[in-house]
Design a protein around this motif. Structure first.
Motif, PDB file in Angstrom:
ATOM      1  N   ASP A 184      -2.409  -0.248  -7.928  1.00  0.00           N
ATOM      2  CA  ASP A 184      -3.412   0.614  -8.565  1.00  0.00           C
ATOM      3  C   ASP A 184      -2.892   1.958  -9.053  1.00  0.00           C
ATOM      4  O   ASP A 184      -3.631   2.709  -9.690  1.00  0.00           O
ATOM      5  CB  ASP A 184      -4.578   0.886  -7.585  1.00  0.00           C
ATOM      6  CG  ASP A 184      -5.302  -0.392  -7.240  1.00  0.00           C
ATOM      7  OD1 ASP A 184      -5.074  -1.387  -7.956  1.00  0.00           O
ATOM      8  OD2 ASP A 184      -6.073  -0.396  -6.273  1.00  0.00           O
ATOM      9  N   VAL A 185      -1.663   2.317  -8.669  1.00  0.00           N
ATOM     10  CA  VAL A 185      -1.177   3.624  -9.098  1.00  0.00           C
ATOM     11  C   VAL A 185       0.137   3.485  -9.857  1.00  0.00           C
ATOM     12  O   VAL A 185       0.951   2.621  -9.550  1.00  0.00           O
ATOM     13  CB  VAL A 185      -0.936   4.580  -7.902  1.00  0.00           C
ATOM     14  CG1 VAL A 185      -2.220   5.197  -7.434  1.00  0.00           C
ATOM     15  CG2 VAL A 185      -0.216   3.860  -6.779  1.00  0.00           C
ATOM     16  N   THR A 207       0.861  -1.174   0.000  1.00  0.00           N
ATOM     17  CA  THR A 207       0.000   0.000   0.000  1.00  0.00           C
ATOM     18  C   THR A 207       0.897   1.223   0.000  1.00  0.00           C
ATOM     19  O   THR A 207       2.018   1.176   0.515  1.00  0.00           O
ATOM     20  CB  THR A 207      -0.853   0.029   1.283  1.00  0.00           C
ATOM     21  OG1 THR A 207      -1.268  -1.306   1.560  1.00  0.00           O
ATOM     22  CG2 THR A 207      -2.069   0.908   1.120  1.00  0.00           C
ATOM     23  N   SER A 221      -3.259  10.849  -0.453  1.00  0.00           N
ATOM     24  CA  SER A 221      -4.008   9.693  -0.946  1.00  0.00           C
ATOM     25  C   SER A 221      -3.416   8.415  -0.380  1.00  0.00           C
ATOM     26  O   SER A 221      -2.265   8.382   0.056  1.00  0.00           O
ATOM     27  CB  SER A 221      -3.931   9.641  -2.482  1.00  0.00           C
ATOM     28  OG  SER A 221      -2.607   9.327  -2.862  1.00  0.00           O
ATOM     29  N   ASP A 240      -3.460   4.255  -1.632  1.00  0.00           N
ATOM     30  CA  ASP A 240      -3.904   3.288  -2.632  1.00  0.00           C
ATOM     31  C   ASP A 240      -3.106   1.999  -2.501  1.00  0.00           C
ATOM     32  O   ASP A 240      -2.031   1.998  -1.909  1.00  0.00           O
ATOM     33  CB  ASP A 240      -3.637   3.836  -4.045  1.00  0.00           C
ATOM     34  CG  ASP A 240      -4.438   5.075  -4.337  1.00  0.00           C
ATOM     35  OD1 ASP A 240      -5.623   4.932  -4.632  1.00  0.00           O
ATOM     36  OD2 ASP A 240      -3.866   6.182  -4.226  1.00  0.00           O
TER      37      ASP A 240
END
Lengths: 509, 357
Positions: A230-231, A213, A224, A226
């Motif tokens: 996902d990024v 994460t 943020s 995520d």
């Protein structure tokens, strides 16, 4: 137990130091059995957040929970006792004690009658080093350890604590590739054992490689969180910076003139080796590299604060006497040091006194300082640098970091230097003032000043410098032109153990 | 490192033996008579106890200048106790004096630990305060041998198996404190605090408690020294122990306890105390005039500090040079290094560096 409370939960944590809000809203949730990356620019508040978690600083407001229990650590010992191990950015070791004693200090294994069991302690230390795969003599004193080895000792210490939460603040900054790989193995082992790990790094490739994460922080606040998958790294960088780079680094084009500062073969045992470079009038030369690579030491030696063993420094073609800052100032050198509070300012003194402190000789008549001349000088420079102080007789200690830095700059500019060396010019300064300092440096260079800028902030170096010198372990590893200087190129040259095929030849020049 | 430290203490012991040897060669009575032997062991006993206490304080990067005054106050207290209650057991009197010393030390320690004022200033202040208390209390009064019980005074000169009792006491104190420093967590933390006070706080060590403990121990030992003083000399005036603090700090420094804390041993401090006092007695015997006796002590102290710096510099240079030699694929800076990095990590790092430094 799945879905149990997170190991660590911070929400809306704030922390200010005087007028500077280092942490405006720190939010971080770390699940057990995961490795959580914390990324952000320097000054984003990561280290402050870590120090709150580790009990070094006490938060001003907000929630900190461990396994769902609210905690409020009064000191590092309490945090440790609660199962929080922190590896701080600057390793704090005790030079007089042995490596083994450093690791187990305060928690030494005890034998009969509560006596320290030295053999058991030594065996444990050897075991830890074996697990980490490092070859370090447990009986040697901690004095003289390289930053990387000190980091290893810190890691061994943290692991020996058997904590439920391990926080690592840029542990890889000084490690070689092999050591980083070993560290990652250890971190994954801890994750698989159900521990929570917080990992702070500037290297997004490491984050992608190791973490599950990722939380982004900017300007002391949470941006943020995520899953790493996902990024994209580009997206992370955009969130970290959060503003237009061009606006932050207003680079004024200038044509370099003749060589003003020339350093040849500078050598200091244990600190730096064979350092040669030159700075021309009107250009900004960036001195990049990892913390502890020896950049500040090089600047201090050039300026004459520290001695060096071999080599020479010439300013405007004239050799400079080593170890004599007064001669350096007379020759037109100026050094704005890294720690302005400790080395740059007389914090209990007024703006006027601070600004005029170096240029005094010129202001005096028959050895007596003229207050009018002093005030005029301070007014001129404070106005030019837009120092925001209630009055010129305000004490420097009451000012914000940005304004303090401007006062230090004013002090040195008042001496009319030909070469300005600035060490971390924008550390601990808010974003707006940062841009002002950058604009100022740029303008000064355009007016013909030679600037040597030491900075650990990669964007700053890349944004401001005409040329970049990369220092690695006390040597100039490579020199990059403005066009060649990409983050990757600089980091590769700065990191011990990274490929160095393209760097050697230039470094020797 | 341990071997270096050991060598340091061995050096002081050697110097002590040389002084004794030379003086005995000139004047055999210095060592080879019953009195000579007794004086050799008995004279340093009080200073050794003080030096052990001071060493513990100095190791934490502090200093206690008030020990001379504490000694004076507790020595006078010892006499007054015997006058007030002649039948009080010696052990009780000793314990009271030690407790009083510990209390005075604790006052020093509290101010240093809580007000965060340098110990040098604080204990300079309490040096005068404690001395003032003694002066007020004693006035021009003076405690004589007649005021104290015989068995107590006998302790000052008595011997057990040819060793004076006071020397035995000093040896026990030395052994106990050395054992504590070497083998307990608290002892190691004292070194850590002296080595880097900020890092100690960051580590969460109980810095305040340890400082209080160090000062209390130093004070307690000064209290014990006060009792020993009363027993040894039989007379106590308000000036007892005047100026002794400087002798103690000198002994500690000569003994290799770094004045900036973090290193040194109480054994070294004890040897330093013995060396200082033995030289003091030896110089007149070999016919060196008074002026030079003081100068020699001064030179010894300055020499010891200079030696500390030289050793420390040499060590950090050696460690730095080792580090320089370590990273691979770098061309050797000087000409002395072996070609091709032939002596990487594992090779014996001990004496080879002498050539490069």
């Amino acid at each position: 137990m799945p879905n149990a409370a997170p190991t660590l939960r911070l929400e809306g944590v704030t922390k200010s130091f005087g007028p500077v809000a280092a942490l405006r809203s720190g939010t971080l949730v770390v699940q057990p059995g995961s490795i959580h990356a914390l990324v952000g620019e320097n000054g984003a508040g990561k280290s402050t957040l870590v120090k709150v978690v580790g009990g070094v600083h006490r938060r001003d407001a907000g929630v900190v929970e461990l396994d769902g229990e609210p905690v409020d650590f009064a000191g590092p010992a309490e945090a440790k006792a609660a199962g929080v191990a922190v590896i701080h950015q600057e390793p704090a070791s005790f030079p007089d004690l042995t490596v083994t004693e450093n690791i187990f200090l305060g928690r030494e294994p005890l034998g009969r009658f509560r006596r320290i069991d030295r053999r058991a302690m030594r065996d444990k230390a050897s075991g830890l080093f074996r697990n980490l795969g490092v070859d370090l003599d447990p009986d040697r004193p901690a004095e003289g350890l390289s930053i990387a080895d000190q980091q290893i000792v810190e890691i061994a210490k943290a692991i020996s604590l058997d904590a439920r939460l391990l926080v690592m603040d840029e542990p890889t900054a000084a490690l070689s590739a092999v050591e980083v790989r070993r560290l990652f193995t250890v971190a994954r082992g801890l994750r698989d054992a159900g521990k929570a790990v917080v990992f702070i790094s500037h290297r997004l490739d490491e984050v992608a490689d190791l973490c599950d994460t990722v939380t982004v922080m900017r300007d002391g606040a949470h941006v943020s969180t995520d899953a790493v998958a996902d990024v994209t790294p580009d997206e992370l960088v955009r969130r970290m910076v959060g503003r237009d780079v061009a606006e932050l680094y207003p680079k004024v084009a200038s044509t370099p003139g003749e060589v003003v500062l020339r350093v040849e073969g500078l050598e200091s045992t244990g600190t730096f080796h064979d350092v040669s470079f030159e700075v021309r009038a009107g250009e900004i030369v960036g001195l990049a590299g990892l913390v502890g690579a020896g950049r500040s030491e090089i600047a201090r030696a050039v300026f004459g604060v520290d001695r060096y063993d071999a080599g020479r420094v010439t300013v405007g073609g004239r050799p400079l006497r080593p170890g004599d800052p007064a001669a350096a100032i007379a020759a037109g050198l100026a050094l704005v040091p890294e720690d302005r509070r400790l080395q740059g300012l007389v914090t209990e003194s007024s703006v006027v006194r601070n600004v005029s402190s170096v240029a005094r000789k010129r202001l005096a008549r028959l050895g007596i300082l003229l207050p009018d001349a002093e005030a005029r000088l301070a007014r001129d420079w404070s106005g030019r640098l837009a120092v925001k102080a209630g009055a010129l007789d305000a004490l420097a200690t009451t000012m914000s970091g940005g304004n303090q830095q401007k006062v230090v700059l004013a002090k040195w500019l008042a001496t009319g230097p030909k070469v300005l060396m600035v060490d971390e010019p924008t550390r601990g300064i808010d974003v707006g003032t940062k841009a002002e300092v950058h604009r100022l440096l740029s303008t000064l260079a355009a007016e013909g000043l030679a600037v040597l800028m030491i900075s650990s902030e990669l964007p700053e170096v890349l944004g401001m410098a005409d040329r970049v010198l990369v220092v690695r372990e006390g040597r100039i590893a490579t020199e990059l032109s403005r066009a060649e200087a990409t983050p990757e190129a600089v980091m590769r040259a700065a990191t011990p153990g990274a490929s160095r095929s393209d760097s050697r030849t230039e470094g020797a020049a | 490192m341990r071997s270096v430290l050991r060598r340091r203490e061995a050096g002081i012991a050697l110097a002590l033996l040389v002084v004794i040897g030379v003086t005995t060669a000139v004047q055999p009575g210095f060592l080879l008579t019953a009195n000579g032997w007794r004086d050799l062991l008995l004279t340093p006993a009080i200073l050794v106890v003080l030096a052990v206490g001071q060493a513990v304080v100095v190791i934490t990067r502090n200093v206690d200048l008030s020990v001379g005054s504490v000694l004076g106050l507790t020595a006078y207290l010892t006499g007054r106790l015997f006058i007030a209650e002649p039948d009080l057991p010696i052990v009780v009197v000793t314990l009271v004096a030690v407790a009083a010393g510990a209390l005075l030390g604790l006052i020093n320690g509290s101010i240093v630990a809580f007000a965060r004022v340098p110990a040098l200033v604080i204990t300079l202040g309490t040096l005068y305060v404690y001395r003032g208390v003694t002066l007020t209390w004693a006035g021009s009064d003076r405690i004589d041998a007649a005021d104290m019980p015989h068995p107590f005074l006998a302790l000052g000169t008595q011997q057990v198996l040819g060793v004076p009792v006071l020397t035995v006491v000093a040896a026990i104190v030395l052994a106990a404190v050395a054992y504590y420093l070497h083998t307990s967590r608290g002892g190691r933390q004292l070194y850590a605090i002296g080595s880097d006070p900020d890092a100690a706080a960051l580590q969460g060590l109980p810095v305040r408690r340890r400082l209080l403990g160090a000062f209390a121990l130093g004070g307690a030992l000064a209290g014990l020294a006060g009792v020993m003083f009363a027993a040894r000399y039989g007379t106590v005036s308000s000036g007892a122990g005047l100026g002794m603090e400087l002798q103690v700090v000198g002994a500690v420094v000569v003994g290799g306890v770094a004045i900036f804390g973090g290193s040194g041993t109480v054994a070294g401090a004890a040897l330093g105390a013995m060396l200082l006092l033995t030289i003091n007695r030896a110089l007149p015997v070999v016919g060196i005039p008074d002026f030079w006796q003081r100068a020699v002590v001064g030179v010894l102290i300055i020499g010891a500090i200079a030696l500390d710096r030289v050793l420390a510099n040499r060590r950090s240079r050696r460690l730095a040079a080792e580090r320089d030699a370590d990273p691979p694929a770098t061309s050797p800076p000087g000409g002395a290094a072996p070609p091709g990095g032939a002596a990487p990590p594992g090779a014996g790092p001990n004496d080879r560096e002498e050539a490069t430094t």
